[in-house]
Design an enzyme around this catalytic site. Structure first.
Site, PDB file in Angstrom:
ATOM      1  N   THR A  62     -75.751 -13.913  40.478  1.00 12.74           N
ATOM      2  CA  THR A  62     -76.801 -14.882  40.452  1.00 12.74           C
ATOM      3  C   THR A  62     -76.812 -16.055  40.124  1.00 12.74           C
ATOM      4  O   THR A  62     -75.797 -16.739  40.210  1.00 12.74           O
ATOM      5  CB  THR A  62     -77.732 -14.397  38.838  1.00 12.74           C
ATOM      6  OG1 THR A  62     -77.209 -13.452  38.538  1.00 12.74           O
ATOM      7  CG2 THR A  62     -78.462 -15.489  38.444  1.00 12.74           C
ATOM      8  N   CYS A 115     -47.949 -30.584  41.038  1.00 14.24           N
ATOM      9  CA  CYS A 115     -46.939 -30.439  40.133  1.00 14.24           C
ATOM     10  C   CYS A 115     -46.858 -29.081  39.672  1.00 14.24           C
ATOM     11  O   CYS A 115     -48.237 -27.857  39.744  1.00 14.24           O
ATOM     12  CB  CYS A 115     -48.155 -31.548  38.121  1.00 14.24           C
ATOM     13  SG  CYS A 115     -47.440 -32.836  38.747  1.00 14.24           S
TER      14      CYS A 115
END
Ligand code: PMP
Length: 384
Positions: free
Chosen positions: A235, A323
């Protein structure tokens, strides 16, 4: 706080917020429902498609709405490879400095036995076109490059790559995520077959983007289903898509002026920072770059330390380094440019936006002066 992290994301503009709020309240029906409420949603979706297509320079029918550029990139690479395989083409060629999400997909494909070749970059971050010539052969299904690099801002030679890819019978996919709102380049004049974008880099919402698929290209779906002409099931995220359309329309009103404005800020920022110390190193200098992106390193001061100091002074920025649980990893972009691991952990990206002001830039230079110059002086003494 002064925000110098527009390449990570941008603040949604008032126009996008208003249209999204309106859609959440009034246009919540499913665009696939045949009743009047569903048809109202369907018509808003069709309208949004036209508005976004106008901005990107494509036809509405060429636009597939996705959850963002990561999904669009996956659809382009996996679909392009599937189309190539039908014609006996098994190889994919990427630049070495693509977005980590795309490189992760490339690693996955390699593990499955697909040959993925990387076009290297020069020390200034520009693409090595001679290497591209060697790598783009008639066994290649798809060539994929970014329009401009998210860390350095260096623009890729799209025209040259389109010529080479098409001469070899391969498709060209451009990850144009960092171009929108900062460049006049559009899909229709790019020579690309596939073009990924994301609304949140354009003052639109996160979690919505698009893949432009050149007319006539029967690209297989990533998510099966009947929406988006069977090209992307699920959708539709109508509030997000309308927010994208509103952001695109707003951006198109002032695009050329915004680019000129950011260019002026970039010159001022870089002049100001380079004048502070010979230890300030600017990447991609003299190359065609996005007008809003400045990648620097301050000696070899670690990016984590520099970012903490900048934030202490009220400046929000990012490093190119990723990181992970094991600590900061050097930027793959800077490593590809020939920097040492230590240098590649020192890259700091300052990225402005259309709302950034001259005062913001001057404040940034003042914060660098106050927070970083003493550290740079210490480093110069330690490593004469
Ligand atoms: N490609 C590039 C060049 C990007 O800069 C980004 C966003 N950092 C993406 C892809 C991923 O976009 P999204 O967040 O919409 O998935």
């Amino acid at each position: 706080m002064t925000y110098f992290d527009h390449n990570a994301t941008t603040q949604p503009c008032a126009e996008a917020i208003e249209e999204m709020q309106d859609a959440l309240v009034k246009l919540w029906a499913n665009p696939s429902s045949t009743h009047a409420a569903g048809q109202a949603a369907r018509s808003a979706l069709a309208d949004a498609r036209t508005r976004v297509a106008r901005f990107l320079g494509c036809q509405g029918a060429e636009l597939v709405f996705t959850s963002g550029a990561t999904e669009a990139n996956h659809m382009a690479i996996l679909g392009g490879l599937a189309l190539g395989r039908v014609r006996g083409r098994q190889r994919v060629v990427l630049s070495a400095v693509e977005h980590p999400g795309l490189l992760a997909l490339a690693a996955r494909l390699r593990a499955e036995g697909v040959v993925v070749d990387m076009i290297p970059v020069h020390r200034d971050g520009s693409l090595d076109l001679q290497a591209a010539d060697r790598l783009i052969g008639d066994d290649v299904a798809l060539v994929s490059v970014m329009g401009a690099n998210n860390e350095t801002g260096v623009c890729m030679p799209l025209d040259e790559l389109a010529l080479r890819a098409h001469a070899a019978g391969a498709l060209l996919h451009v990850d144009a995520t960092q171009l929108i709102g900062k460049s006049l380049r559009r899909f229709d004049t790019s020579g690309a077959d596939l073009w990924s974008t994301s609304a949140h880099k354009l003052h639109g919402p996160k979690g919505v983007g698009a893949l432009v698929v050149r007319k006539g290209l029967a690209l297989p779906a990533l998510l099966s289903g009947r929406q988006e002409r069977q090209r992307r099931g699920g959708t539709e995220n109508l509030p997000g898509i309308l927010g994208f359309a509103a952001a695109a329309e707003r951006a198109s009103l002032t695009l050329a002026a915004d680019i000129a404005h950011m260019q002026g800020l970039q010159e001022r920022l870089e002049r100001g920072l380079l004048a502070l110390s010979p230890q300030v190193h600017l990447y991609g200098e003299g190359r065609a770059r996005l007008p809003n992106t400045t990648l620097l390193r301050f000696g070899t001061l670690d990016a984590d330390l520099v970012l903490t100091r900048l934030e202490r002074g009220g400046v929000l920025a990012s490093s190119g380094a990723a990181c992970s649980a094991g600590g900061t990893q050097p930027s793959h972009v800077l490593l590809a440019m020939g920097e040492s691991p230590e240098q590649a952990k020192a890259g700091i990206r300052l990225s402005t936006g259309r709302d950034t002001t001259v005062d913001d830039v001057d404040r940034c230079v003042a914060v660098v002066t106050a927070q970083l110059l003493p550290l740079l002086a210490e480093e110069a003494v330690a490593t004469p």
